[in-house]
Motif scaffolding. Sequence first.
Motif, PDB file in Angstrom:
ATOM      1  N   ALA A   1       0.826  -1.215   0.000  1.00 33.83           N
ATOM      2  CA  ALA A   1       0.000   0.000   0.000  1.00 33.83           C
ATOM      3  C   ALA A   1       0.858   1.262   0.000  1.00 33.83           C
ATOM      4  N   ILE A   2       1.946   1.248   0.756  1.00 35.23           N
ATOM      5  CA  ILE A   2       2.837   2.415   0.799  1.00 35.23           C
ATOM      6  C   ILE A   2       3.446   2.678  -0.573  1.00 35.23           C
ATOM      7  N   TRP A   3       3.967   1.633  -1.222  1.00 33.57           N
ATOM      8  CA  TRP A   3       4.627   1.809  -2.514  1.00 33.57           C
ATOM      9  C   TRP A   3       3.634   2.201  -3.603  1.00 33.57           C
TER      10      TRP A   3
ATOM     11  N   PHE B   1      12.092   7.249  -2.762  1.00 30.27           N
ATOM     12  CA  PHE B   1      12.816   6.020  -3.067  1.00 30.27           C
ATOM     13  C   PHE B   1      13.358   5.321  -1.827  1.00 30.27           C
ATOM     14  N   GLY B   2      13.558   6.026  -0.744  1.00 31.31           N
ATOM     15  CA  GLY B   2      13.899   5.347   0.514  1.00 31.31           C
ATOM     16  C   GLY B   2      12.786   4.400   0.918  1.00 31.31           C
TER      17      GLY B   2
ATOM     18  N   ALA C   1      10.239  -2.660  -1.187  1.00 30.61           N
ATOM     19  CA  ALA C   1      10.645  -3.765  -2.064  1.00 30.61           C
ATOM     20  C   ALA C   1      11.313  -4.871  -1.252  1.00 30.61           C
ATOM     21  N   ALA C   2      12.191  -4.502  -0.344  1.00 29.89           N
ATOM     22  CA  ALA C   2      12.880  -5.512   0.475  1.00 29.89           C
ATOM     23  C   ALA C   2      11.894  -6.278   1.344  1.00 29.89           C
ATOM     24  N   LEU C   3      10.983  -5.558   1.978  1.00 30.00           N
ATOM     25  CA  LEU C   3      10.007  -6.222   2.842  1.00 30.00           C
ATOM     26  C   LEU C   3       9.002  -7.041   2.045  1.00 30.00           C
ATOM     27  N   LEU C   4       8.595  -6.535   0.891  1.00 28.45           N
ATOM     28  CA  LEU C   4       7.667  -7.301   0.044  1.00 28.45           C
ATOM     29  C   LEU C   4       8.307  -8.594  -0.430  1.00 28.45           C
ATOM     30  N   LEU C   5       9.544  -8.519  -0.872  1.00 24.19           N
ATOM     31  CA  LEU C   5      10.226  -9.720  -1.337  1.00 24.19           C
ATOM     32  C   LEU C   5      10.439 -10.702  -0.183  1.00 24.19           C
ATOM     33  N   GLY C   6      10.917 -10.179   0.938  1.00 24.05           N
ATOM     34  CA  GLY C   6      11.169 -11.049   2.090  1.00 24.05           C
ATOM     35  C   GLY C   6       9.909 -11.712   2.632  1.00 24.05           C
ATOM     36  N   THR C   7       8.864 -10.927   2.842  1.00 14.18           N
ATOM     37  CA  THR C   7       7.626 -11.507   3.383  1.00 14.18           C
ATOM     38  C   THR C   7       6.948 -12.402   2.357  1.00 14.18           C
TER      39      THR C   7
ATOM     40  N   ALA D   1      12.071   0.092 -10.719  1.00 17.57           N
ATOM     41  CA  ALA D   1      12.402   1.076  -9.681  1.00 17.57           C
ATOM     42  C   ALA D   1      13.915   1.268  -9.590  1.00 17.57           C
ATOM     43  N   LEU D   2      14.657   0.181  -9.640  1.00 15.64           N
ATOM     44  CA  LEU D   2      16.119   0.297  -9.613  1.00 15.64           C
ATOM     45  C   LEU D   2      16.625   1.085 -10.816  1.00 15.64           C
ATOM     46  N   HIS D   3      16.048   0.809 -11.987  1.00 17.73           N
ATOM     47  CA  HIS D   3      16.451   1.554 -13.186  1.00 17.73           C
ATOM     48  C   HIS D   3      16.189   3.052 -13.002  1.00 17.73           C
ATOM     49  N   VAL D   4      14.998   3.396 -12.545  1.00 13.15           N
ATOM     50  CA  VAL D   4      14.661   4.816 -12.366  1.00 13.15           C
ATOM     51  C   VAL D   4      15.630   5.464 -11.393  1.00 13.15           C
ATOM     52  N   TYR D   5      15.914   4.796 -10.301  1.00 14.08           N
ATOM     53  CA  TYR D   5      16.772   5.384  -9.274  1.00 14.08           C
ATOM     54  C   TYR D   5      18.198   5.601  -9.781  1.00 14.08           C
TER      55      TYR D   5
END
Length: 156
Positions: free
Chosen positions: A13-15, A50-51, A57-63, A95-99
């Motif tokens: 939801a945040i992203w 982006f922070g 992204a890290a939490l979505l992938l991990g969970t 997202a990585l590309h944009v950043y």
Amino acid sequence: MGLALSIHTLFAAIWVGGMFFAYVCLRPTLAGIDAKTRTTLWAQVLHRFFGYVFLSAALLLGTGLHMIRSLGGMAHVGPHVHIMLTLGLVMMLLALHVYFAPLKRLKRAVIAGDVAEAGRRVGQIRIFVGINLLLGLIVIVVASGGRYFFSGFAGV
């Protein structure tokens, strides 16, 4: 599993909500502001956003991977989970590309005072954010209704 699902849903939801706000609310509002102020504001807003994107992204992938493992692995989850994971990975790569590409160039252009270049980079970022927003909305639909859309498949 409940805690992982709650964290997963919250950070999705945040992203996606952040992209929706930026694309649908902030972007049209800034259209009437002079280009130098607008591009500087975008550089600052996107840097801060982006922070949260990387944390999400890290939490979505991990969970997500934790929940898949808890359900017995990819062979035991429905097609909606495969779709979610695939689209989520594509979103993370975008997202990585944009950043690391257009946002980095936007920041350089703002610092150099090159308003035309900064404007081009904002336009480029807008396209990628639009694509990621669309993918994120699709993921939400698949996540919330996928088990019903694909109810004839085993493991759902």
